[in-house]
Scaffold this motif. Structure first.
Motif: not given
Length: 78
Positions: A37-39, A43-44, A49-51, A59-63
């Motif tokens: 997910v982190y790689s 998206e990360f 940049e947006e948040y 986001f990464v943990a939830k995914r």
């Protein structure tokens, strides 16, 4: 089977209480999914940049847990 898949590495330990079984299978699956997910840097990077970085990490943990839940569901369906 419990919602979290039960213990990831079940073993009988005579010196442990019934509630002390280490990480759940769900936690184990999420930990294994986390690098994938982190790689996904595109998206990360967007999330950073947006948040905020904290929101990006959330986001990464939830995914990762979404993937873990899918793996548990697939495991039960098999």
């Amino acid at each position: 089977m419990s919602k979290d898949g039960g213990p990831a590495f079940p073993a009988q330990h005579f010196d442990m209480a019934d509630h002390e079984h280490g990480m759940s299978l769900r936690d184990y699956f999420a930990a294994k999914a986390l690098p994938t997910v982190y790689s996904n840097t595109e998206e990360f990077t967007y999330w950073c940049e947006e948040y905020s970085v904290l929101e990006a990490c959330d986001f990464v943990a939830k995914r990762a847990y979404q993937l873990a839940d899918a793996m548990l569901a697939a495991r039960q369906a098999a």
